[in-house]
Design a protein around this motif. Structure first.
Motif, short mmCIF file in Angstrom:
data_model
loop_
_atom_site.label_atom_id
_atom_site.label_comp_id
_atom_site.label_asym_id
_atom_site.label_seq_id
_atom_site.Cartn_x
_atom_site.Cartn_y
_atom_site.Cartn_z
N TRP A 162 0.80 -1.22 0.00
CA TRP A 162 0.00 0.00 0.00
C TRP A 162 0.83 1.28 0.00
O TRP A 162 0.31 2.34 0.29
CB TRP A 162 -0.94 0.00 1.19
N THR A 163 2.11 1.15 -0.28
CA THR A 163 2.91 2.36 -0.36
C THR A 163 2.96 2.84 -1.80
O THR A 163 3.31 2.07 -2.70
CB THR A 163 4.34 2.11 0.17
N SER A 164 2.62 4.09 -1.99
CA SER A 164 2.48 4.61 -3.35
C SER A 164 3.14 5.96 -3.48
O SER A 164 3.33 6.67 -2.48
CB SER A 164 1.00 4.73 -3.73
N GLY A 165 3.44 6.29 -4.72
CA GLY A 165 4.02 7.59 -5.00
C GLY A 165 5.20 7.43 -5.95
O GLY A 165 5.67 6.31 -6.20
N PRO A 166 5.68 8.53 -6.46
CA PRO A 166 6.82 8.46 -7.39
C PRO A 166 8.04 7.79 -6.76
O PRO A 166 8.80 7.10 -7.44
CB PRO A 166 7.11 9.92 -7.72
N TRP A 211 3.38 7.47 -12.36
CA TRP A 211 3.30 8.09 -11.04
C TRP A 211 4.05 9.41 -11.02
O TRP A 211 4.20 10.02 -9.96
CB TRP A 211 3.87 7.15 -9.99
N GLY A 212 4.58 9.79 -12.16
CA GLY A 212 5.31 11.05 -12.20
C GLY A 212 6.79 10.91 -11.90
O GLY A 212 7.46 11.90 -11.59
N PHE A 232 8.50 14.64 -5.19
CA PHE A 232 8.77 14.69 -6.62
C PHE A 232 7.85 15.72 -7.28
O PHE A 232 6.69 15.86 -6.90
CB PHE A 232 8.50 13.33 -7.27
N PRO A 254 -3.94 5.15 -4.44
CA PRO A 254 -4.85 6.23 -4.04
C PRO A 254 -4.29 7.62 -4.31
O PRO A 254 -3.09 7.86 -4.20
CB PRO A 254 -5.01 6.00 -2.54
N THR A 268 -0.38 12.24 -4.12
CA THR A 268 -0.25 10.84 -4.52
C THR A 268 0.74 10.05 -3.68
O THR A 268 0.83 8.85 -3.82
CB THR A 268 0.17 10.74 -6.00
N ASP A 269 1.51 10.71 -2.84
CA ASP A 269 2.44 10.02 -1.94
C ASP A 269 1.66 9.49 -0.76
O ASP A 269 1.07 10.27 -0.01
CB ASP A 269 3.47 11.03 -1.42
N SER A 270 1.67 8.18 -0.56
CA SER A 270 0.86 7.67 0.54
C SER A 270 1.39 6.33 1.02
O SER A 270 2.16 5.66 0.34
CB SER A 270 -0.60 7.49 0.09
N THR A 271 0.96 5.98 2.23
CA THR A 271 1.23 4.64 2.75
C THR A 271 0.09 4.27 3.68
O THR A 271 -0.62 5.14 4.20
CB THR A 271 2.59 4.60 3.48
#
Lengths: 843, 131
Positions: A467-471, A545-546, B41, B70, B80-83
Motif C-alpha cells: 500500500w505504499t504509493s508515489g513516485p 506516477w510522475g 517529486f 490512491p 499521490t504520496d501515501s502509505t
C-alpha cells in the motif's frame, strides 16, 4: 474472400504446373533435402550445381511436409539446389534455387536443440517425433542413455521408430548431429503409462478420388491398423495426434474406413474409429491465406487430404501444386481476381475461393519466440541487502540462462560462453499483494529468452509492494533493478555460473505496471552501475506516477498497452511512446481484449472484472513472448525480427488481429508530426498545407493538453484531427519539390476519434500521391489494413493511433512518375467520422 | 417450442473502472518536521524536504493493491504520496509548500494512471490537528 460456385466461373485450364519448392535453409553435410508443393503422384528431379543428382523420383504425397529425398552425396557449402516436378505429362519449371550454407554461420553454437514433439512419451510407444532439426542431419533417440532409434538424413520434423518399444519410467531424449557437430540433447521426458482406455481414432472427411486420408486422435507412439471395407490395409506406427496415410488406389464414394490403435500388447485396443468416403459433390473449397499484391504464390491453409490445388488468375490457370505454397506464373496485381479450387482425381471442388489482393496483407511467417538452441538452467540469486530510499531491501530473484542441461543451477552452456558474453535482460514486476511471489510470473518469457541464448533475470520487488504509493515507489524499483545489475556484475566477475558470461554492453529491460514505469528511468538513475549500457526497454502496461522526467531516450523502446486494462486503465505507456526519442526506433502495441494482470502468471484475477472482453491468459502470454522476443532479438542480438513490430510479418498462433501497431523509425523523413509551432497551415517540412471539404486543425493529443480536440486522447503528442464535411474532403500536405518516392512507403498514424458514441462499422480514408502534373493516385486505408474501431471501454474509450503503411508500389506509378509533389488525405466515407492523424512519414 | 420473446432486460451499464475505490470517512492534516528529510517529486524531479504536511484519512474499505494507487484530492490539489498506517487508514504526504486550504473539500481518486480526478462524493472537509 468468398466462396463461389466453381461451375459458373468457366475457369480455363492450361498445362501449367507450378515448380515445387526446396525446403530452406540447407546446410553443408546434409544428406537429404525436402521438396514441397508438388502434386500428388508427381515425380521429382533434383539438381545440385546444375547437375541432376536425382531423376524421376516418386514424390508420393505433398502432405503433410513434402518429400524427404536422400542425396547421393552430402551437400557442400555454396552448392545451389533446385527441383522440379513432372505429372500428367507436364514438366514444371525449376524451383527457386537454395544456396547451401555452413550451419555454423547461422548456429555458431552448434545445431539447434531437438524437440520431442509431440510429448509426452508413453510406455510401449513405438515411434517418436523429433522437431527443430536441420534438414538432412542425423537424429537419434535414447532411452535410459541407450540408442533405440536413428534416422540419417532427417526432415525438419522427423519420426523415429524405436526398438524395442519404450518401457515404463525410461528417460527419453533426442539428439542430432550435422557435420559431426552435435546439438544439445532435447528435453528429457520420462515415459508414463499410456491413456486408458485408448481413445477411438477419428478419420477426417475423406472424399471420392483421394488416395490419402488423415487420421486423428492418435496416441503418441501407438500402432494403428487401417481397414478398408473390412479388409486390413496394414499397421502403421505413429508419433500420434494426426497421421496421413497413403493408399494404394483412389477411394470410392461410400467406401468404409475403420481404424483401431494399440499400445501395450496386454492392453485392449481402442474402439474403432470409422468413416465413410464422401462423394465428389461434398468436396469443399480449400482455405487460403489473404494475398498481398505482388505475391508470387498462394498459401493454402487447409486442403483435403490427397488433394491438388489449382489457382486461376483472371479465370486462367496460373498455378497448380500440392500446397501449402503454390507458386504462380505471374505476380498478383491489383484488381486481379484469383480463384482457388482443389481437385481429387477428376473431382473438382464445387466451390472456389475468390479473392483479390490487398496492398498490405502481411503473411504469417515464423515464431520469433521459437528459436530453441540451448537447454535452460535456472537459479535463485541472493545479493544480500542494500539501502534504497531509506529502506533496507533484499537483492534477490531468479535467473534463466542457456545451460549445459535443463535444471536448477546447471552449468552455463560452454559453447555459448565460448562465443563471447551474452546479452542480459532484467525484468521487474509491478505492485501486487506482497504475499504473492510476483517475480515468478514471467518464467515463460524468461525461459523463451534463455533457450535462444539470452540471460533473463526477474527481480523480486516484493518488499516494495503493498500500500505504499508515489513516485518514490517507482524510483525505488528502478534502484533495486540497478542494484540487481550491480550484483550480476559481481557474479560475472567471479560467480560459479556466470563468470565471464554476461555482456553488460547489451542490456535489456522489461517492466510491468509500476515496473514498466521503473524501467523507463533505470538508465538515467544515478544508481545505474558503471559499464552498463541499456539498449532496449520493454514497458508493459506501465503506470505514470510522475517518476519520469523528459523523454525516454538513448534506448530502443517498446510499450505494450492492454486495451482492456482495468488497473492502469489510461494506458499511460502511450505517453512514453509519444515522448520517446530512441536511437533507431520505437514501437507500440495496443492490444484489444488484453487486461493488466494476465501477463504475469502469479496475478490470477482479471483486473477488469470481466466487464470488458478479455482474451485467454495464454493469448496474453503469446503476445508478450512473441513481440517481446522479436524486440530483444532485434536490439540485443541483431536478428531480423523487426518486421513483427513494423507489421510486415505476423507471428503464428498469436491473436494478431487484436494487436494494433504503431512504429516509428527515427531517421525516416517526417512530412508532418505537427510538433512545430507553425500552425496547421504548414507541415514539418515548412511546406504549405491546404484543406477543402473538411475541417482540420492541430490539437494536443493528451489528457493535459491545453487544446485537446476532446478527452479521448491518452498519449502526449500534437496531431491533427480532420472532421469531414458533407462530401469528401481533402487535406493536402506539400512536399519538397520532386520528392522521390519509388520503392518507399508512406506511413501515417491514424485513429478513429471516439466522440462518446460507439461506432458500429469501421471508417476509413484514402491517401493520395499528387504527381508533378497535378494528378493524384489514391489508395484506400482498407487496402492497407484499415482503420480499426476503437476498443469499447465505455466512457473511457480511447482514440489510440496506429500506424498504417502505404507502399508506393500500390499506387501504380510508372517509372516516370517516381517523384511526387504532395500527399493528400481524403475523408470519403459515407458515414465519415473525425479522424486523428500524426507522424506522416516517407519511409 | 421456440420462444420468440425471452423477456430479457437491458444489459447492465458497463462498469468502467472495476477496481473500485473505498469511500472517504475523514481526513485530518498536520504539519510535521522530519529529522531525516523526506523525498518529494515534481515533474520527475526529486527533492528532499524536512517540513511536510501529513494527512491521515480513514476509509470505509481498503484500497486495492495494484499498479494504480490512491490519490487524495484536497480542493483541486491531488496528493499521490501515501502509505497505509492501519486498517482502512492511510497517510498522505505533501510538501509544506503545497497550497492546501484550511477547510478544503477532500475526495479520493486514483493515482498512477491518468490524471487523478475525484471519484468519491465530496462531503468530507479537511480538518487540522495541532500535533
Amino acid at each position: 474472400m468468398s466462396e463461389v460456385p466453381t461451375k459458373r466461373l468457366n475457369l480455363e485450364d492450361t498445362r501449367y504446373l507450378s515448380p515445387p519448392l526446396v525446403g530452406e535453409p540447407l546446410y553443408q553435410c546434409a544428406k537429404a533435402v525436402v521438396v514441397t508443393g508438388f502434386v500428388v503422384g508427381a515425380t521429382l528431379d533434383v539438381q545440385v550445381n546444375g547437375a541432376t543428382v536425382l531423376s524421376g523420383v516418386p514424390g508420393g504425397f505433398p502432405q503433410p511436409s513434402g518429400a524427404l529425398l536422400a542425396l547421393p552425396t552430402p551437400l557442400i557449402a555454396g552448392d545451389v539446389v533446385r527441383a522440379r516436378q513432372q505429372a500428367n505429362g507436364v514438366t514444371s519449371g525449376w524451383s527457386p534455387v537454395v544456396t547451401v550454407r555452413d550451419h555454423t554461420q547461422d548456429y555458431p553454437d552448434g545445431p539447434p536443440r531437438p524437440q520431442i514433439d509431440p510429448a509426452p512419451v508413453y510406455q510401449c510407444g513405438s515411434r517418436t517425433g523429433v522437431n527443430n532439426l536441420l534438414t538432412g542431419c542425423d537424429v537419434w533417440i535414447t532411452a535410459d542413455t541407450v540408442e533405440v532409434g536413428k534416422v540419417k538424413g532427417a526432415a525438419p520434423h522427423q519420426g523415429v521408430n524405436v526398438t524395442p518399444d519404450y518401457g515404463l519410467g525410461q528417460v527419453v531424449r533426442a539428439w542430432a548431429q550435422l557435420c559431426r557437430d552435435r546439438s544439445p540433447p532435447s528435453v528429457a521426458y520420462t515415459t508414463v503409462p499410456p491413456p486408458t482406455p485408448l481413445p477411438a481414432p477419428s478419420i477426417d472427411p475423406a472424399y471420392e478420388g483421394t488416395q490419402q486420408i488423415r487420421i486423428t486422435q492418435l496416441v503418441n507412439g501407438a500402432r494403428f491398423e487401417l481397414s478398408l471395407n473390412g479388409v486390413s490395409l496394414g499397421i502403421w506406427r505413429t508419433w500420434g495426434v494426426a497421421h496421413l496415410v497413403g493408399l494404394p488406389a483412389p477411394l470410392l464414394a461410400g467406401d468404409m474406413l475403420s481404424v483401431v490403435q494399440r499400445m501395450c500388447p496386454r492392453d485392449p485396443p481402442s474402439p474403432p474409429g470409422d468413416g465413410t468416403v464422401l462423394p465428389c459433390s461434398a468436396l469443399p473449397a480449400p482455405q487460403v491465406a489473404p494475398i498481398q499484391c505482388g505475391d508470387t504464390s498462394v498459401r493454402v491453409t487447409w486442403v483435403a487430404s490427397g488433394a491438388t490445388v489449382k489457382v486461376y488468375r483472371n479465370h486462367v490457370k496460373a498455378g497448380e501444386g500440392g500446397g501449402p505454397v503454390v507458386l504462380l506464373n505471374h505476380a498478383v496485381e491489383h484488381d486481379d481476381v484469383i480463384h482457388v479450387v482443389q481437385t481429387l482425381g477428376t473431382c473438382v471442388s464445387a466451390f472456389a475461393q475468390e479473392l483479390t489482393c490487398l496492398c498490405v496483407s502481411p503473411h504469417v511467417t515464423y515464431d520469433p519466440s521459437g528459436l530453441d538452441l540451448f537447454p535452460v538452467g535456472f537459479a535463485d540469486y541472493d545479493g544480500g541487502t542494500t539501502s534504497i530510499g531509506g529502506q533496507t531491501l533484499h537483492i534477490r530473484g531468479n535467473v534463466y540462462y542457456p545451460a549445459e542441461d535443463d535444471g536448477a543451477n546447471t552449468p552455463f552452456n560452454k559453447r555459448r560462453r565460448k562465443g563471447g558474453p551474452v546479452p542480459i535482460i532484467f525484468m521487474a514486476h509491478g505492485n501486487h499483494s506482497p504475499a504473492d511471489p510476483s517475480y515468478l510470473g514471467y518464467d515463460y518469457f524468461q525461459h523463451a529468452l534463455a533457450k535462444m541464448g539470452f540471460v533473463a533475470v526477474s527481480v523480486d520487488c516484493n518488499e516494495l509492494n503493498g500500500w505504499t504509493s508515489g513516485p518514490g515507489n517507482i524510483t525505488d524499483r528502478a534502484d533495486i533493478i540497478n542494484a540487481t545489475i550491480a550484483h550480476f556484475q559481481t557474479l560475472n566477475s567471479g560467480g560459479p555460473i556466470f563468470k565471464g558470461a554476461l555482456d553488460f554492453s547489451h542490456v535489456g529491460l522489461m517492466g510491468h505496471s509500476r515496473g514498466g514505469e521503473a524501467v523507463v528511468i533505470v538508465p538515467i538513475r544515478a544508481s545505474l552501475p558503471a559499464g552498463v549500457t541499456v539498449l532496449a526497454v520493454l514497458s508493459l502496461a506501465p503506470t505514470d506516477w510522475g517518476a519520469t522526467s523528459g523523454p525516454p531516450r538513448d534506448y530502443e523502446f517498446l510499450t505494450l498497452l492492454p486495451a482492456a486494462d482495468g488497473d492502469v486503465w489510461s494506458n499511460d505507456g502511450a505517453k512514453y511512446y509519444d515522448r520517446c526519442v530512441p536511437p533507431s526506433f520505437k514501437s507500440q502495441l495496443y492490444v484489444h481484449n488484453a487486461c493488466h494482470n494476465f501477463f504475469n502468471r502469479q496475478w490470477l484475477s482479471n483486473d477488469n472484472g470481466g466487464f470488458l472482453p478479455t482474451m485467454a491468459r495464454h493469448d496474453h502470454e503469446r503476445v508478450l513472448v512473441t513481440y517481446g522476443c522479436a524486440f530483444f532479438r532485434r536490439v540485443l542480438a541483431g536478428h531480423g525480427t523487426v518486421g513483427f513490430l513494423v507489421g510486415t510479418e505476423l507471428p503464428p498462433a498469436t491473436p494478431t488481429s487484436l494487436v494494433h501497431l504503431a512504429f516509428k523509425w527515427t531517421k525516416a523523413k517526417t512530412v508532418d508530426d505537427h510538433e512545430q509551432a507553425n500552425t496547421i497551415a504548414k507541415n514539418s517540412l515548412n511546406e504549405p498545407t491546404s484543406q477543402t471539404g473538411l475541417t482540420a486543425d492541430e490539437y494536443g493529443m493528451s489528457q493535459t493538453a491545453p487544446n485537446p480536440y476532446n478527452g479521448s486522447f491518452y498519449g502526449d503528442s500534437v496531431g491533427m484531427v480532420a472532421v469531414p464535411g458533407r462530401r469528401a474532403g481533402t487535406f493536402r500536405s506539400q512536399l519538397k519539390p520532386k520528392t522521390k518516392v519509388a520503392g518507399r512507403e508512406v506511413w501515417v498514424r491514424v485513429a478513429d476519434v471516439f466522440d462518446g458514441s460507439f461506432p458500429t462499422v469501421p471508417t476509413g480514408f484514402q491517401l493520395g500521391l499528387e504527381l508533378l502534373d497535378g494528378s493524384v493516385r489514391w489508395v484506400d486505408s482498407d487496402e492497407v489494413g484499415g482503420v480499426s474501431l476503437p476498443f469499447d471501454y465505455g466512457s473511457q474509450t480511447k482514440s489510440m493511433l496506429s500506424t498504417l503503411r502505404f507502399p508506393v508500389r500500390c499506387f501504380g506509378l510508372s517509372r516516370r512518375e517516381s517523384a511526387v509533389r504532395a500527399i493528400r488525405l481524403r475523408l470519403n466515407r459515407k458515414e465519415a467520422r473525425a479522424l486523428a492523424f500524426d507522424d506522416l512519414q516517407i519511409v | 417450442m421456440t420462444v420468440h420473446n425471452d423477456g430479457s432486460g437491458p444489459e447492465q451499464p458497463r462498469d468502467d473502472r472495476p477496481l473500485t475505490l473505498p469511500g472517504l470517512k475523514s481526513a485530518v492534516a498536520r504539519r510535521v518536521r522530519y529529522e531525516k528529510p523526506r523525498r518529494f517529486f515534481a515533474h520527475g524531479k526529486e527533492r528532499a524536504e524536512s517540513e511536510a504536511i501529513e494527512i491521515d484519512v480513514e476509509t470505509d474499505a481498503e484500497f486495492p493493491v495494484a499498479g494504480m494507487g490512491p490519490a487524495l484530492i484536497v480542493g483541486n490539489l491531488p496528493i499521490t504520496d501515501s502509505t497505509r498506517v492501519g486498517e482502512r487508514r492511510y497517510r498522505f504526504f505533501a510538501p509544506s509548500s503545497a497550497p492546501i486550504e484550511k477547510r478544503a473539500m477532500v475526495t479520493l481518486g486514483r493515482a498512477g494512471t491518468g490524471v487523478p480526478k475525484p471519484e468519491t462524493r465530496g462531503t468530507v472537509r479537511l480538518e487540522w490537528s495541532e500535533e
